[in-house]
Design a protein around this motif. Structure first.
Motif, short mmCIF file in Angstrom:
data_model
loop_
_atom_site.label_atom_id
_atom_site.label_comp_id
_atom_site.label_asym_id
_atom_site.label_seq_id
_atom_site.Cartn_x
_atom_site.Cartn_y
_atom_site.Cartn_z
N GLU A 1 0.81 -1.22 0.00
CA GLU A 1 0.00 0.00 0.00
C GLU A 1 0.84 1.27 0.00
OE1 GLU A 1 -2.46 -0.07 3.45
OE2 GLU A 1 -0.80 0.29 4.86
N ASN A 2 2.09 1.18 0.42
CA ASN A 2 2.96 2.34 0.42
C ASN A 2 3.91 2.39 -0.77
OD1 ASN A 2 1.91 3.42 2.82
ND2 ASN A 2 3.23 2.10 4.07
N ALA A 3 3.66 1.56 -1.77
CA ALA A 3 4.36 1.67 -3.04
C ALA A 3 3.62 2.68 -3.92
CB ALA A 3 4.44 0.33 -3.73
N HIS A 4 4.30 3.17 -4.95
CA HIS A 4 3.69 4.21 -5.79
C HIS A 4 3.91 3.87 -7.26
CE1 HIS A 4 2.24 8.18 -6.92
NE2 HIS A 4 3.29 8.29 -7.72
N ILE A 5 2.83 3.93 -8.04
CA ILE A 5 2.89 3.71 -9.49
C ILE A 5 2.34 4.95 -10.18
CG2 ILE A 5 2.08 2.28 -11.40
CD1 ILE A 5 1.83 -0.04 -9.43
N ASP A 6 3.17 5.59 -11.00
CA ASP A 6 2.75 6.82 -11.68
C ASP A 6 1.76 6.55 -12.81
OD1 ASP A 6 4.21 8.45 -10.06
OD2 ASP A 6 5.87 8.76 -11.46
N GLY A 7 1.96 5.43 -13.52
CA GLY A 7 1.17 5.18 -14.72
C GLY A 7 -0.02 4.28 -14.46
N SER A 8 -0.49 3.65 -15.50
CA SER A 8 -1.66 2.78 -15.42
C SER A 8 -1.26 1.37 -14.98
CB SER A 8 -2.37 2.73 -16.77
OG SER A 8 -1.52 2.19 -17.76
N ILE A 9 -2.24 0.62 -14.49
CA ILE A 9 -2.03 -0.76 -14.06
C ILE A 9 -2.94 -1.66 -14.89
CG2 ILE A 9 -2.24 -2.40 -12.17
CD1 ILE A 9 -1.76 -0.09 -10.24
#
Length: 292
Positions: free
Chosen positions: A259-267
């Motif tokens: 939950e504390n990871a970050h993804i800038d783009g789409s999944i």
């Protein structure tokens, strides 16, 4: 280095490895399988390269350097101990050896050479061939402990020595793409440039990779690692640990995301997606298959 684990049959980037300008720099030994192209200079302790390996830069080894037949080095070769150069190798710059020089026939050195110790002209057995023949024999007769000792001595290993950097046979490595036909393992605290292509990837903590990741199988990304690009696997699971950052899209089968990871783009996950606040464990990367 584990002999039974087939350590020479995968890409291994040990802790603290960096790409500095045009050089690949590591604290430990460097082992490169034959018929590979390394479009970097290389700096390490002992440097071993199989037959027909091409280097677009210089080689600097603090200990020994072993280059097999038909190797091509565009720059200088600077060796802190002994050097073993196979027949028909070509050095585009100078060859400077602080110890003994064992050199094969028809070796071309464009800007001359100097060795402080003995110079022997012959055709030394290719280093990678010798290593595998000797270790295979010891393993075949059940002398696994002796094989481990021999490997450690050949690579100047001791208990405190860092793991070697291993580039498997037939690879191509440059600041645009690292392309291997095996699985890959990246340690902690590395800074790398280039898109990485492998059958599977296991990436440690506190890394920065300026490029995308693409595999056919699983990808694990450790804590506080930043990937400046897309993360794509055709069939496998992507596991992204706490504090990791993906500055691009993620495409996979299953996704395990802290939950504390970050993804800038789409999944895009064709299978299951889970979000957790617990520490994520490595997934099974499975056997090697052809690269993506």
């Amino acid at each position: 280095m584990s002999i039974r684990g087939e350590a020479l049959d995968r890409l291994v980037i040990p802790d603290g490895t960096t790409v500095e300008e045009r050089d690949l720099v590591t604290d430990g030994d460097v082992i490169i399988g034959g018929q590979s192209t390394v479009e970097f200079g290389v700096r390490g302790r002992t440097v071993i390269a199989g037959e027909r390996t091409v280097f677009d830069g210089s080689i600097e080894s603090r200990a020994d350097c072993r280059l097999d037949m038909w190797c091509e080095i565009q720059g200088n070769v600077l060796v802190g101990a002994d050097a073993y150069i196979g027949e028909r190798a070509h050095v585009g710059g100078q060859l400077m050896v602080s110890g003994d020089l064992d050199i094969g026939d028809e070796v071309t050195i464009e800007e001359g050479f100097e060795a402080s110790g003995w110079i022997v002209i012959r055709n030394p057995m290719p280093s990678i061939v010798f290593l595998f023949i000797y270790l295979s024999h010891l393993l075949r007769i059940g002398e696994e402990e002796a094989a481990q000792t021999v490997a450690s001595e050949l690579l100047n290993e001791d208990d405190d020595a860092p793991d070697p950097l291993v580039i498997p046979r037939g690879s191509r490595v440059n600041d645009d793409t690292w392309r291997v036909s095996t699985r890959g393992e990246i340690g902690d605290d590395c800074r790398l440039h280039g898109n990485i292509r492998a059958t599977s990837l296991d990436i440690g903590a506190n890394n920065e990779v300026f490029g995308s990741l693409r595999t056919k199988r699983c990808i694990t990304i450790g804590q506080n690692t930043c990937i400046h690009g897309d993360v794509t696997t055709r069939h496998g699971t992507v596991t992204i640990a706490e504090g990791a950052e993906i500055r691009g899209d993620v495409s996979c089968g299953d996704l395990d995301l802290h939950e504390n990871a970050h993804i800038d783009g789409s999944i895009r996950a064709s299978g299951e997606m889970s979000i957790t606040n617990e520490a994520l464990v490595d997934v099974d990367v499975g056997p090697d298959i052809d690269p993506a």
